[in-house]
Write a protein that holds these residues in place. Sequence first.
Motif, mmCIF file in Angstrom:
data_model
loop_
_atom_site.group_PDB
_atom_site.id
_atom_site.type_symbol
_atom_site.label_atom_id
_atom_site.label_comp_id
_atom_site.label_asym_id
_atom_site.label_seq_id
_atom_site.Cartn_x
_atom_site.Cartn_y
_atom_site.Cartn_z
ATOM 1 N N UNK A 456 0.485 -1.118 -0.057
ATOM 2 C CA UNK A 456 0.050 -0.355 -0.476
ATOM 3 C C UNK A 456 0.848 1.158 -0.436
ATOM 4 N N UNK A 457 0.207 2.685 -0.395
ATOM 5 C CA UNK A 457 0.860 3.207 -0.761
ATOM 6 C C UNK A 457 -0.453 5.033 -0.145
ATOM 7 N N UNK A 458 0.108 6.020 0.417
ATOM 8 C CA UNK A 458 -0.296 7.163 0.770
ATOM 9 C C UNK A 458 0.412 8.699 0.158
ATOM 10 N N UNK A 459 -0.174 9.828 -0.339
ATOM 11 C CA UNK A 459 -0.139 10.611 -0.851
ATOM 12 C C UNK A 459 -0.549 11.717 0.603
ATOM 13 N N UNK A 460 -0.316 12.694 1.011
ATOM 14 C CA UNK A 460 -0.843 13.171 1.791
ATOM 15 C C UNK A 460 -0.645 14.806 1.248
#
Length: 499
Positions: A456-460
């Motif tokens: 998984x990965x996320x960007x904020x």
Amino acid sequence: MTATPDALPDLSGLVKAYDVRGIVPDQLDEHVAQALGAAFADVVVLPGAPDGPLSARPRVAIGNDMRESGPGLVAAFADGVTRRGVDVVTIGLCSTDGLYHASGTMDVAGAMFTASHNPAKYNGIKLCRPGARPVGEATGLAEVREVASRYLRDGVPSVEDESRGEVTTREMVGEYATFLRELVDLGSIRPLKVVVDAGNGMAGLTAPAVLGAEAGLPELPLDVVPLYFELDGSFPNHEANPLDPANLVDLQAAVVAHGADLGLAFDGDADRCFVVDELGRAVSPSAITALVGLREVAREKQEGRTATVIHNLITSRAVPDLLTAAGAITVRTRVGHSFIKSEMAENHAVFGGEHSAHYYFREFFFADSGMLAALHVLAALGTATDLQGEAVPMSALAEVYQPYSASGEINSTVADVPAARARVVEAYVTTQGAGPVVVDELDGLTVSHWDDQPRWWFNLRASNTEPLLRLNVEAADEDIMVKVRDDVLALVRAAEGEE
């Protein structure tokens, strides 16, 4: 048109990082447009113009979308430009990529009056140098703002009458349609039924010209079902922002009702294109980036060249995975058209894509074109077959390019953006509660667990203009995506009163 000192507009909220965007007339009126036109001439146009007694005056192409405020703002901007000794070519109603086409083919600077997907009360200006090269905050826009502010205070100076620029008009929709048709051959595809939702925006003008025979071009094997083609800057049916799922509902229903092969939705200035499959389901812009990118990579390989493709950091990991497997070099960039266009030119990239459905093409002056992307999708679908030679539907074609589960962009309004971000950093980076991660800050905060299981990965990212945090999450499966999404959102929205 000289402003009094106590009535000077503040341009800091109007002239943004990539373009000019604001409410009419509160932030953007004809007086401001005139000052911006003169400043654009001084900062961008004149310094790059040929010098010498035999040199013709430099020119600026100006177009506008269907917003009611457009013609008056164009006239005022043109007045500012001509006062500084620069000619103007007005091309009238056009899409933003229509203005880029004019800038590229005539090799002149350009100004497009549009507020894209924003509501009716807004308008704005997208500026470019000759050849459709971008003008952003770091490439002249900040200086344009400063000079325009001075002109609002002191008045716009004018050259001598004999040196003042002239205004001419030129109809270019037909030339634009011909140019795009020559880039993608649709003559041999199978017959397709396509619903096009123009959202009362400029695709109502450009779709008939490019996909139909209105520009005098040969008929294509397309049965186009028009939806909201009437040009109306009040957007009476829905906002011209297909990134919001609520604005795709009518298109999705129409695709199913008409038994269409696919649907296409454009934003207000028609520089972005969204795709709906035959089942009425939205296709991820990342999937379209991979689909079109692979077509362009294959064409480069046929010419004996190694292709470079640009993608921003929000696009699916499937994009670099599929493109590098096909032999391409991929370059990851920040979000924003000025960054993408700069990287496109620097790397001589054949194609670029963003999660927001902006698609960039080397053959289109390294600029973005929603209609050109649509032609590529139609060409791919119209020639796609399975192992038995049967036609492949859009849903099956798209499935190949979207193997992972993504949240889409989720906006959260927060009272204290730094504090909300700090809570996420503490949980995921400092204490690494979800396991060891890779962190980068190319654009906002990207936290990745992609090299380990579960992936998984996320960007904020924080908004440049509003107290917003924008979250994008992707995972190898739906359950993990939902878990990470909900956990990060809970951290972002933890303070009382935040949504």
